[in-house]
Design an enzyme around this catalytic site. Structure first.
Site, short mmCIF file in Angstrom:
data_model
loop_
_atom_site.label_atom_id
_atom_site.label_comp_id
_atom_site.label_asym_id
_atom_site.label_seq_id
_atom_site.Cartn_x
_atom_site.Cartn_y
_atom_site.Cartn_z
N SER A 85 -0.76 -2.90 2.79
CA SER A 85 -1.92 -2.74 1.92
C SER A 85 -2.64 -4.07 1.79
O SER A 85 -2.03 -5.14 1.99
CB SER A 85 -1.48 -2.26 0.53
OG SER A 85 -2.53 -2.30 -0.42
N TYR A 136 3.92 -2.00 -6.97
CA TYR A 136 3.30 -1.63 -5.70
C TYR A 136 2.94 -2.89 -4.91
O TYR A 136 3.25 -3.00 -3.72
CB TYR A 136 2.06 -0.79 -5.97
CG TYR A 136 1.36 -0.29 -4.74
CD1 TYR A 136 1.74 0.91 -4.14
CD2 TYR A 136 0.28 -0.98 -4.18
CE1 TYR A 136 1.08 1.39 -3.01
CE2 TYR A 136 -0.37 -0.52 -3.05
CZ TYR A 136 0.03 0.67 -2.48
OH TYR A 136 -0.62 1.13 -1.36
#
Length: 238
Positions: A122, A135
């Site tokens: 990400s 995350y």
């Protein structure tokens, strides 16, 4: 989107999904289009699930030469708000799942004469985000894992890379954004503000991320390993 993109380019697939109905829907779509796919139902953080998937690929299709670890979850909380159970669950899916994929798939890819491993990391491996601590931590770990595996397995003809998306038009993105709503803002206003943070002023489509993963999985990227490909609409350039 990823399964359909790979299948349409000739890959014969073993897909892994914890949701059997959705997994079967994807496999049926691939088969209806003339492709080949089977489903393994399970949790990517469970060694037995990944072992079954790897074994199924070799037993059904004769070899395994590429894998894409694309499962991921998150929780919209700061570190003090995140329970240990939530932290461990996110880590198990996002990081342990990819470790298990490498652990059990790489020996088979080596036996096949080489191939590719791709993980979905990400932009949050490189830039943080508010109330997204667990995350962000896991995505940074995936980028580090990518580099380490690339070093260990280059001599076996195995390339390892990560694709790093920014905001992508998925149900997870919607859930994340709705969790950020504050100050009376509507969901539609939040979408526009989030899209405007990207230079291209929109979200990525799932198909665009799938194309990036496909690029890293084929000979078009033959001189790339240990890399993290940003597909972020210019988000990190600002």
């Amino acid at each position: 989107a990823g399964a359909l993109k790979f299948a349409s380019n000739g890959a014969r697939l073993v897909t892994v999904d914890h949701n059997e109905a959705e997994g079967l829907r994807t496999v049926d779509m691939i088969k209806s289009a003339g492709g080949a796919a089977i489903l393994v139902v399970g949790d990517v953080g469970d060694p037995a699930t990944i072992q079954e998937a790897v074994h199924s690929a070799v037993s059904h299709f004769g070899k395994l030469d590429l894998v894409w670890g694309n499962a991921g979850i998150g929780v919209y909380k700061s570190a003090p708000e995140t329970s240990l159970e939530e932290w461990e669950k996110i880590w198990r899916v996002n990081v342990t799942g990819n470790f298990l994929l490498a652990k059990y798939a790489i020996p088979q890819i080596a036996d096949a004469g080489g191939g590719t491993v791709v993980f979905t990391a990400s932009v949050n491996a490189f830039v943080g985000d508010r109330q997204w601590a667990a995350y962000c931590a896991t995505k940074g770990a995936i980028v580090a894992l990518t580099r380490a595996l690339a070093i260990d397995h280059a001599a076996q003809g195995i390339r390892v890379n990560s694709v790093c998306p920014a905001s992508t038009d998925t149900p997870m993105q919607e859930d994340w954004l709705r969790g950020r709503l504050s100050g009376g803002a509507t969901y539609e206003q939040a979408v526009r503000a989030d899209q405007a943070a990207h230079l291209l002023d929109r979200y990525a489509t799932p198909d665009e991320i799938a194309k990036a993963a496909l690029f890293l999985s084929c000979d078009d990227s033959s001189f790339s390993t240990g890399s993290s490909l940003l597909v972020d609409g210019g988000l990190t350039a600002v």
